[in-house]
Design an enzyme around this catalytic site. Structure first.
Site, short mmCIF file in Angstrom:
data_model
loop_
_atom_site.label_atom_id
_atom_site.label_comp_id
_atom_site.label_asym_id
_atom_site.label_seq_id
_atom_site.Cartn_x
_atom_site.Cartn_y
_atom_site.Cartn_z
N LYS A 90 0.80 -1.23 0.00
CA LYS A 90 0.00 0.00 0.00
C LYS A 90 0.83 1.28 0.00
O LYS A 90 0.44 2.28 -0.57
CB LYS A 90 -0.96 0.00 1.19
CG LYS A 90 -2.14 -0.94 0.99
CD LYS A 90 -3.22 -0.69 2.04
CE LYS A 90 -4.49 -1.45 1.71
NZ LYS A 90 -4.35 -2.90 1.91
N GLU A 112 -9.71 7.71 3.94
CA GLU A 112 -10.68 6.96 4.73
C GLU A 112 -10.14 5.54 4.82
O GLU A 112 -9.35 5.10 3.97
CB GLU A 112 -12.06 7.09 4.09
CG GLU A 112 -12.51 6.01 3.16
CD GLU A 112 -11.61 5.76 1.98
OE1 GLU A 112 -11.13 4.62 1.89
OE2 GLU A 112 -11.40 6.66 1.14
N SER A 378 1.42 -9.88 -1.44
CA SER A 378 1.13 -8.46 -1.24
C SER A 378 1.48 -7.92 0.14
O SER A 378 1.73 -6.74 0.30
CB SER A 378 -0.34 -8.18 -1.55
OG SER A 378 -1.19 -9.03 -0.80
C1 LIG Z 1 -5.15 -3.86 1.24
C2 LIG Z 1 -4.50 -5.14 0.91
C3 LIG Z 1 -4.90 -5.93 -0.19
C4 LIG Z 1 -6.08 -5.60 -1.04
O1 LIG Z 1 -5.98 -4.43 -1.79
P1 LIG Z 1 -5.70 -4.41 -3.35
O2 LIG Z 1 -5.99 -3.02 -3.73
O3 LIG Z 1 -6.64 -5.41 -3.99
O4 LIG Z 1 -4.29 -4.79 -3.56
C5 LIG Z 1 -4.19 -7.09 -0.47
N1 LIG Z 1 -3.15 -7.48 0.29
C6 LIG Z 1 -2.73 -6.76 1.35
C7 LIG Z 1 -1.57 -7.25 2.15
C8 LIG Z 1 -3.38 -5.56 1.70
O5 LIG Z 1 -2.97 -4.86 2.75
#
Ligand SMILES: *Cc1c(COP(=O)(O)O)cnc(C)c1O
Length: 395
Positions: A90, A112, A378
């Site tokens: 993020k 938000e 992610s």
């Molecule tokens: C917020 C988040 C997501 C989901 O958000 P995307 O916009 O779909 O990437 C996925 N993995 C993690 C670790 C997150 O913090």
């Protein structure tokens, strides 16, 4: 920033700018600033300085040898976004948007947040760049996410409880939009995924495209060729589109994994493309979970980051043209993926990312050892451990 993907306002029949008249001047100003400022050398230098020295990029591409052996098919590689500063992708976006806002002459940032992860990433970016930050958060979410509220305050942000409606994310979004319409001469609204009115889905994708650009170079440097498959989890869709954007024109199979919750037939899930319908919400035309009257339904997922009843418009388009395959994985399967990666590789994945890991069970055994599959990891799962302990202890 990336040449090979489309730019809004529309992605096919999806996207657009479905906003109130009062918001149009702010949105237009952002569109112009994004086009004029981000290509400049001075912007790009500063952005890359932060990505390198604050976020810790490039993140590694890791050959998961024990997971590869266990699954018995393709070679599995992990793009380690879990090693980014704050533990997820993020921050690639929040640093980019806060820097853009600063170069636009804005002094105040609003955001938000639901589970708090985007709020924390925005608050940290504001601390690093010296901008005032206000985060709107539903009063219910504030009591559920005490640690993230504390982190935001630690970074010097104000957290504003939203007491209207269901006192959760969608009410916080309405509050942020109201603030933005009234204050946009000094304020930028940082959106956390590839959602919302144009130009947000394009801006967020371009800031996250660093994931795919690095991966492409790394996989070629290590193996001498392109991967055969890419897998990423899809909430709003920012880590997935950031990864996919570098491979859109290549003969690479792209797979997005949505939250299957307690199963698609249970109705308790977050699979907006798999089980949703086209509609308009929060400034964009895309796929949303809705009933037969078009009322938006609540999403459910074991992972807070996938708990959004919609998906970004570019994903809706990539689904419509058949370029990306969208699948879903249940809470239980994701939990099994969470445990498997921890046990086999010593890496605790975020529950969101564990959905992408879990999908490997479906696909990898049928592939050959010459195939290369890259998973976008992610985020890291330390944030999820205490919730899972409580779940298992039945408390
Ligand atoms: C917020 C988040 C997501 C989901 O958000 P995307 O916009 O779909 O990437 C996925 N993995 C993690 C670790 C997150 O913090």
């Amino acid at each position: 920033m990336t040449q090979n993907t489309e730019h809004g306002p529309y992605f096919g029949e999806f996207g657009g700018q479905f906003v109130a008249e009062t918001l149009m001047p702010a949105i237009k100003e952002l569109e112009d600033a994004y086009r004029d400022i981000t290509p400049n050398v001075s912007f790009r230098k500063k952005y890359h300085k932060y990505l390198t020295h604050l976020v810790g990029r490039p993140t590694p591409l890791y050959h998961a040898a024990r997971l590869t052996d266990d699954l018995g098919g393709a070679q599995v590689y992990l793009k380690r976004e879990d090693l980014c500063h704050l533990g997820a992708h993020k921050v690639n976006n929040t640093i980019g948007q806060v820097l853009l806002a600063k170069m636009m002459g804005k002094t105040r940032i609003i955001a938000e947040t639901g589970a708090g992860q985007h709020g924390v990433a925005t608050a940290a970016a504001c601390a690093a760049l010296g901008l005032e930050c206000v985060v709107y958060m539903g009063a219910v979410d504030i009591t559920r996410q005490k640690l993230n509220v504390y982190r935001m305050k630690l970074f010097g942000s104000e957290v504003v409880p939203v007491e209207s409606g269901s006192r959760t994310l969608k009410d916080a979004i309405n509050e942020a939009l109201r603030d933005y319409a009234a204050t946009s001469s000094t304020t930028h609204y940082v959106i956390g995924s590839v959602v919302g009115p144009h130009p947000y889905p394009t801006i967020v994708r371009d800031f996250q495209s660093v994931i795919g650009t690095e991966t492409r170079e790394q996989v070629i440097a290590e193996t001498g060729r392109l991967p055969t498959h890419i897998v990423a989890c899809v909430g709003g869709g920012s880590n997935a589109i950031g990864m996919f954007s570098a491979f859109i024109d290549d003969p690479v199979e792209l797979i997005g994994v949505e939250a299957g919750g307690k199963g698609i037939t249970s109705g308790m899930h977050g699979a907006s493309i798999t089980a949703g319908e086209p509609g308009v919400l929060h400034g964009q035309r895309s796929y949303f979970l809705q009933d037969s009257d078009g009322q938006i339904l609540e999403a459910h997922s074991i992972s807070a980051g996938l708990d959004y009843p919609g998906v970004g418009p570019e994903h809706a388009h990539l689904h419509a043209i058949g370029r990306v395959q969208y699948v879903s994985v249940t809470d239980d399967e994701a939990l099994a993926g969470f445990k498997k990666l921890s046990r086999l590789e010593g890496i605790i994945p975020a529950l969101e990312s564990a959905h992408a890991i879990a999908y490997l069970e479906e696909i990898v055994p049928s592939l050959s050892s010459d195939d290369i599959i890259v998973v976008c990891l992610s985020g890291r799962g330390d944030k999820d451990v205490s919730m899972i302990v409580e779940l298992e202890e039945g408390t």
